[in-house]
Design an enzyme around this catalytic site. Sequence first.
Site, PDB file in Angstrom:
ATOM      1  N   SER A 142      32.171  24.824   0.159  1.00 25.97           N
ATOM      2  CA  SER A 142      32.364  25.143  -1.255  1.00 25.97           C
ATOM      3  C   SER A 142      32.605  26.638  -1.338  1.00 25.97           C
ATOM      4  CB  SER A 142      31.081  24.778  -2.021  1.00 25.97           C
ATOM      5  OG  SER A 142      31.064  25.363  -3.309  1.00 25.97           O
ATOM      6  N   TYR A 155      21.796  24.350  -2.883  1.00 24.75           N
ATOM      7  CA  TYR A 155      23.228  24.084  -2.673  1.00 24.75           C
ATOM      8  C   TYR A 155      23.891  25.268  -1.973  1.00 24.75           C
ATOM      9  CZ  TYR A 155      27.904  22.300  -3.946  1.00 24.75           C
ATOM     10  OH  TYR A 155      29.188  21.825  -3.925  1.00 24.75           O
TER      11      TYR A 155
HETATM   12  P1  NAD Z   1      30.823  12.970  -5.983  1.00 23.90           P
HETATM   13  O1  NAD Z   1      29.493  12.874  -6.634  1.00 23.90           O
HETATM   14  O2  NAD Z   1      32.036  12.495  -6.698  1.00 23.90           O
HETATM   15  O3  NAD Z   1      30.815  12.266  -4.554  1.00 23.90           O
HETATM   16  C1  NAD Z   1      29.733  12.385  -3.686  1.00 23.90           C
HETATM   17  C2  NAD Z   1      29.828  11.270  -2.669  1.00 23.90           C
HETATM   18  O4  NAD Z   1      28.706  11.396  -1.770  1.00 23.90           O
HETATM   19  C3  NAD Z   1      29.713   9.873  -3.287  1.00 23.90           C
HETATM   20  O5  NAD Z   1      30.530   8.968  -2.568  1.00 23.90           O
HETATM   21  C4  NAD Z   1      28.242   9.523  -3.094  1.00 23.90           C
HETATM   22  O6  NAD Z   1      27.977   8.134  -3.071  1.00 23.90           O
HETATM   23  C5  NAD Z   1      28.009  10.159  -1.736  1.00 23.90           C
HETATM   24  N1  NAD Z   1      26.601  10.394  -1.439  1.00 23.90           N
HETATM   25  C6  NAD Z   1      25.691  11.093  -2.154  1.00 23.90           C
HETATM   26  N2  NAD Z   1      24.484  11.042  -1.539  1.00 23.90           N
HETATM   27  C7  NAD Z   1      24.671  10.319  -0.401  1.00 23.90           C
HETATM   28  C8  NAD Z   1      23.820   9.919   0.657  1.00 23.90           C
HETATM   29  N3  NAD Z   1      22.518  10.242   0.681  1.00 23.90           N
HETATM   30  N4  NAD Z   1      24.328   9.165   1.647  1.00 23.90           N
HETATM   31  C9  NAD Z   1      25.648   8.801   1.642  1.00 23.90           C
HETATM   32  N5  NAD Z   1      26.500   9.156   0.665  1.00 23.90           N
HETATM   33  C10 NAD Z   1      26.012   9.903  -0.343  1.00 23.90           C
HETATM   34  O7  NAD Z   1      30.947  14.527  -5.605  1.00 23.90           O
HETATM   35  P2  NAD Z   1      32.180  15.410  -5.102  1.00 23.90           P
HETATM   36  O8  NAD Z   1      32.346  16.497  -6.113  1.00 23.90           O
HETATM   37  O9  NAD Z   1      33.333  14.598  -4.688  1.00 23.90           O
HETATM   38  O10 NAD Z   1      31.490  16.107  -3.842  1.00 23.90           O
HETATM   39  C11 NAD Z   1      31.899  15.886  -2.519  1.00 23.90           C
HETATM   40  C12 NAD Z   1      31.629  17.138  -1.700  1.00 23.90           C
HETATM   41  O11 NAD Z   1      32.415  18.212  -2.209  1.00 23.90           O
HETATM   42  C13 NAD Z   1      30.179  17.620  -1.760  1.00 23.90           C
HETATM   43  O12 NAD Z   1      29.785  18.072  -0.481  1.00 23.90           O
HETATM   44  C14 NAD Z   1      30.251  18.764  -2.728  1.00 23.90           C
HETATM   45  O13 NAD Z   1      29.224  19.709  -2.522  1.00 23.90           O
HETATM   46  C15 NAD Z   1      31.604  19.341  -2.410  1.00 23.90           C
HETATM   47  N6  NAD Z   1      32.181  20.190  -3.443  1.00 23.90           N
HETATM   48  C16 NAD Z   1      32.439  19.714  -4.694  1.00 23.90           C
HETATM   49  C17 NAD Z   1      32.992  20.558  -5.639  1.00 23.90           C
HETATM   50  C18 NAD Z   1      33.324  20.116  -7.033  1.00 23.90           C
HETATM   51  O14 NAD Z   1      33.682  20.957  -7.866  1.00 23.90           O
HETATM   52  N7  NAD Z   1      33.243  18.845  -7.341  1.00 23.90           N
HETATM   53  C19 NAD Z   1      33.265  21.903  -5.321  1.00 23.90           C
HETATM   54  C20 NAD Z   1      32.980  22.345  -4.035  1.00 23.90           C
HETATM   55  C21 NAD Z   1      32.454  21.486  -3.114  1.00 23.90           C
END
Ligand code: NAD
Length: 260
Positions: A142, A155
Site C-alpha cells: 500500500s 496496517y
Molecule cells: P477487500 O475487502 O475487497 O478484499 C479483501 C479480501 O481478503 C477478500 O477476498 C476477503 O475475503 C479476504 N480476506 C480477509 N481476511 C481473510 C482471511 N483471514 N483469510 C483469507 N482471506 C481473507 O479489500 P481490498 O481493498 O481488495 O484489499 C486487498 C488488499 O489490497 C489488502 O491487502 C489491502 O490492504 C490492499 N490495499 C487496498 C487498498 C484500497 O484502497 N482498497 C489500498 C492499498 C492496499
Amino acid sequence: MLKGRVAVVTGSTSGIGLGIATMLAAEGAALMLNGFGDAAAIERLRRELAEQHGVTVAYSGADMSKPAQIRELIAAAQQQLGSVDILVNNAGIQHVAPIERFPDEKWDAIIAINLSAAFHATKAALPGMKQRRWGRIINIASTHGLVASAEKAAYVAAKHGIIGLTKVTALETANDGITCNAICPGWVLTPLVQQQVEARAKATGQTIEAAKIALLREKQPMLRFTTPEHLGALARFLCSDAAATMTGEALPMDGGWLAQ
Ligand code: NAD
C-alpha cells in the site's frame, strides 16, 4: 502469456485480489482462488472465471490468519493444479483507531493476515518455484507501506513490514528465475475502503459521494480511485518476460499520493 502457469491469489473473492485473479486467468493461468464470502456466490464466481477464460479454477477457504491453513492452501494448489508459479499475497483487513484505543486482537489479526500470511505462503511456495526455476511473487502492500497515516498503526506497520519481506525475498531468489515485488496502491474503492467512506459520511454528516471526494482529497492529488483492473494490469506486467529483472521493488499506483 501465462498458459501452463498456476497462480494462487489470496483474498481473491473480492476487490483487488479478484481484479488480479481475473487478469491472470485472462492470460491463461490456472487459478487457486481464496477468501471469505457466501459459498454459492464463490462457486458461481469460480465457474464463471473458468468458463470465461477456459482455465482451471479451484477455490480454498483457507484462513490467512492460520499458518497451517496457509500451508494447506499452497499444498492444495500444487496437488490440484500441478504447481504454484505465481503467488499474489493480497488478503488484507483494516481497522482504524488511535493507538491508545487500538484493540489488541485487531493488532494481532492485521499483523497475521496483512504480513505474516505472506511469509508463510512464500515459505511454502518457494521450494517448488526454485525447483522449476521460475516464479513471480507479488505482495500487495500500500502507499501505507511507504508513508503513514494516523489511526492505522497495525496496517501501516504490516505494510511497511511486507515491503521489507519483499526485499529479502528478492535477494534470496535473485538467481533462481524468481522475482518478488510489492504493489503499493493508493485509494481503490473496494469493500475495505467503502467501510471507511461510510464511517466518514456518518461522522461528518456528509453524503457518501461527498465523503468519497473528501477521503481522496486528504491524501491523493488525483481525485479518482485506482481500480482492481488497473492493478491487475500491473500484476500482469510483473508476470511478463519484460519484468524478468525487476525485483525487490515497491511500485506505487497511487494517483500522486507519494509525489507530495
Ligand atoms: P477487500 O475487502 O475487497 O478484499 C479483501 C479480501 O481478503 C477478500 O477476498 C476477503 O475475503 C479476504 N480476506 C480477509 N481476511 C481473510 C482471511 N483471514 N483469510 C483469507 N482471506 C481473507 O479489500 P481490498 O481493498 O481488495 O484489499 C486487498 C488488499 O489490497 C489488502 O491487502 C489491502 O490492504 C490492499 N490495499 C487496498 C487498498 C484500497 O484502497 N482498497 C489500498 C492499498 C492496499
